[in-house]
Design an enzyme around this catalytic site. Sequence first.
Site, mmCIF file in Angstrom:
data_model
loop_
_atom_site.group_PDB
_atom_site.id
_atom_site.type_symbol
_atom_site.label_atom_id
_atom_site.label_comp_id
_atom_site.label_asym_id
_atom_site.label_seq_id
_atom_site.Cartn_x
_atom_site.Cartn_y
_atom_site.Cartn_z
ATOM 1 N N GLY A 87 105.855 -22.303 8.424
ATOM 2 C CA GLY A 87 107.074 -21.990 8.989
ATOM 3 C C GLY A 87 108.073 -23.107 8.893
ATOM 4 O O GLY A 87 109.186 -23.018 8.334
ATOM 5 N N PHE A 88 107.718 -24.244 9.069
ATOM 6 C CA PHE A 88 108.467 -25.625 8.901
ATOM 7 C C PHE A 88 109.722 -25.660 9.367
ATOM 8 O O PHE A 88 110.858 -26.395 8.818
ATOM 9 C CB PHE A 88 108.400 -25.918 7.100
ATOM 10 C CG PHE A 88 107.195 -25.537 6.651
ATOM 11 C CD1 PHE A 88 106.017 -26.634 6.881
ATOM 12 C CD2 PHE A 88 106.948 -24.498 5.656
ATOM 13 C CE1 PHE A 88 104.985 -26.458 6.215
ATOM 14 C CE2 PHE A 88 105.660 -24.357 5.041
ATOM 15 C CZ PHE A 88 104.736 -25.433 5.540
ATOM 16 N N GLU A 146 105.193 -33.405 11.930
ATOM 17 C CA GLU A 146 106.497 -33.664 10.821
ATOM 18 C C GLU A 146 106.580 -35.124 10.546
ATOM 19 O O GLU A 146 107.127 -35.369 9.561
ATOM 20 C CB GLU A 146 107.514 -33.509 11.788
ATOM 21 C CG GLU A 146 107.733 -31.852 12.153
ATOM 22 C CD GLU A 146 108.686 -31.376 13.080
ATOM 23 O OE1 GLU A 146 109.886 -31.195 12.665
ATOM 24 O OE2 GLU A 146 108.444 -31.435 13.954
ATOM 25 N N GLN A 156 97.506 -31.905 8.249
ATOM 26 C CA GLN A 156 98.975 -32.060 8.692
ATOM 27 C C GLN A 156 99.528 -33.302 8.095
ATOM 28 O O GLN A 156 100.794 -33.029 7.477
ATOM 29 C CB GLN A 156 99.173 -31.977 10.221
ATOM 30 C CG GLN A 156 98.544 -30.718 10.961
ATOM 31 C CD GLN A 156 99.973 -29.863 10.791
ATOM 32 O OE1 GLN A 156 101.089 -30.009 11.264
ATOM 33 N NE2 GLN A 156 99.812 -28.889 9.637
ATOM 34 N N LYS A 200 90.224 -33.393 11.466
ATOM 35 C CA LYS A 200 90.323 -32.491 10.116
ATOM 36 C C LYS A 200 91.482 -31.793 10.040
ATOM 37 O O LYS A 200 92.227 -31.915 9.154
ATOM 38 C CB LYS A 200 89.257 -31.346 10.105
ATOM 39 C CG LYS A 200 89.213 -30.486 9.108
ATOM 40 C CD LYS A 200 87.825 -29.491 9.096
ATOM 41 C CE LYS A 200 86.654 -30.208 9.035
ATOM 42 N NZ LYS A 200 85.599 -29.038 8.887
ATOM 43 N N GLY A 250 102.798 -35.635 18.546
ATOM 44 C CA GLY A 250 102.740 -34.994 17.546
ATOM 45 C C GLY A 250 102.283 -35.510 16.136
ATOM 46 O O GLY A 250 102.783 -36.511 15.786
ATOM 47 N N VAL A 251 101.756 -34.523 15.363
ATOM 48 C CA VAL A 251 101.519 -34.818 13.871
ATOM 49 C C VAL A 251 102.209 -34.134 12.932
ATOM 50 O O VAL A 251 101.920 -34.661 11.654
ATOM 51 C CB VAL A 251 100.084 -35.157 13.680
ATOM 52 C CG1 VAL A 251 99.049 -35.867 14.791
ATOM 53 C CG2 VAL A 251 99.142 -33.771 14.055
#
Length: 741
Positions: free
Chosen positions: A252-253, A708, A642, A637, A705-706
């Site tokens: 999605g990004f 972005e 990501q 993992k 968060g990871v």
Amino acid sequence: MTQTTTTATPTTGSAVGRPVDRVDGRDKVTGTARYSAEHPLPDLTHAALVHATVARGRITAIDTTAARGVPGVVAVLTHENAPRLRPPRPATMARLSSMAAGTTVNYLNTDEVHWDGQPVAVVVAETSAAAREAAALVRVGYERLPAAVDFAAERGDAAPQKGNPIMPASAGKGDADAALAAAPIAVDHEYTTPPQQHNAMEPHATTAVWDGDRLTVYESTQSLEWVRQHLAERFAVPPANIRVIADHVGGGFGGKGPLWAGTIVATLAARAVGRPVRLSLTREGVNRVVGGRTPTVQRVALGAGTDGRLTALVHTSVARIGRSTGMPEPVTSQTRELYDAPNIRLAQHIVEMDLLPTTFMRAPGEAVGTFALESAVDELAYELGMDPIELRRRNEPAVSPMEGRPFSRRHLSEAYAVGAERFGWADRTPEPRSMRDGRWLVGMGVASAFFGANRFGANVAVRLSVDGGVLVRAGMTDMGMGAATAQAQIAADALDVPVETVRVEYGDSALPSMPMGAGGSTQTVSVAGSVLAACEKLRRRVTALARRTGTVGAPYAETLAAADLPSVEVTVGSETRLGRVAGQARMMTTFIRDRMRWVRAGYGAHFCEVRVDADTGEVRVSRWTGVFDVGTVINPKTAASQFRGGIVMGLGSALSEQTLVDPRTGRIMNPGLDTYHVPVHADVPPIDVTWLGRPDPTTPLGMTGVGEIGTTGVAAAVANAVFHATGRRVRDLPITLDKVM
């Protein structure tokens, strides 16, 4: 391509911190996972869009005769015969779902054209081939109106960007311009980044089914709740009558955060023909109706003393939005926090244009803002004759440079130290064009990564069954990042059960709702907070049952069996209308309070090695190390995946990706993967990623968060390495042969 990954993350239980396989992995590799265009339905029809061929104007005539004559065509809908819709309501922070509208266009309910590519008709047919054939036969006449489509020509008309609590705009302290003029050492340059388009592996697709005034939509979306609320408003039905299903989402990004034309038009067509309608956008269709990243023009000016300490920092930007709305990039967001300076001026500007509206794209703001800022810092380091890492270390702030707020956690200097050791930064000779391997000029560059870490709310339910199984139910989506796997690990440790006994249901709006969806690297921590709260409630309830049944200390299953209960379930959050309103109010209050108390973010250090052909200017990224400070990592993992994915996306931004817009017509000239070049395996070097494993004390389990942060700073690290290799400074992305030679 080879990859190595290590982690210093301590395990907080038997599941969290372990590299658990994805719970949906088997379904995906065996092909049994169903995406939104793969659900079998009886009496299904297929739809194809007809796109406008002018940037701005009015439709004067539509001839659908030939299209309706194609065998298998069920209907051709235009603004002349389509059912009426409610227009989109203005976006407001008071209703987060109001941000769902990708544009303000009332599709097929207006004769106005706002950009080249806007849908002006849809063909519904028995097969997708018939729909596409008929769509090509629709003839549209237009009254052309003057259109602003050339960003370079329009940037002079940009106006100051208005900020909001989520995306602040301009800010300042001291007198940055005067300090810059007085600085012994200064750099002052303009940097540009091009527009970019989303090209997720799964193109956008919608399958809409009406049953009276009840609607089921199979949708490739990042936010089930946004889709449900927006469709309810547009089609004038209660949200409770709408069910949105997104079993799996193939990337999605940010592009699948808002609702675009395909979703609205497919739902409209299904209502009109009284049958299920599937509308799968082609690659070209995605590029013509789904917003992407804005181009930017940025000025970064840095003033410093001879000791390298900054005295002035100026960062300004111009970006664009569509005249039918769009999301401006918060380009200077990282510049608020990365470097200490007594005088700072930040200013963001936007210009409205008759082009496809812009929208969220992975790390909006920071992805492009770090290119300019981190390139300028590298330039200053060369002016000073100082190592770029040392310059960053000397300007590391103790508190937020703009507002003096404390950092909830910040170990960026440690990330640089670890990365320099792993990468072999000491082997670099500092002079440009000083390292060579045969015909290849070798260069090394660094840049900082930064992305803010926010937390929102989520409703969840957790059920414990007499057979020992645990079911977590949450209306989240999984775009391939392993969201369900992470929540299973979190629940397993919270209840002290094996992770194999935990099952997670997601991807369905019938489940407990999540107001924000998957975006801004917030979903995992937002859902985790509620899962932990639910598991604590569940433990208390089972403990009370154990006291009553005399099974204290026994396994959960024994307690439930003794109480003659097949299961026990607890919930967090309310699904009533008032409960949702109250939940959103609490969420926004917490969000704003957190913003006022501290700066919560993820940080990182990128190390890049490039090889540039001395004769042709060909740039190859040959080696990469990334070290990240992102708190607790739930699953090494999936987190490593990501980080690597973000780095690969950043390599595309650095070297190849750009949406080419005809400055005369406003038409996108490369709307497909044959002409819009994303990185392939041959473009990706060995990527070594690691993280510090320092928990954030202000978040559940210490996580941030990871998804972005990995892409921020990447383009600058590549550009800085290219300069070191060649002595040529590239300030305009992408870095193509002509800019290096």
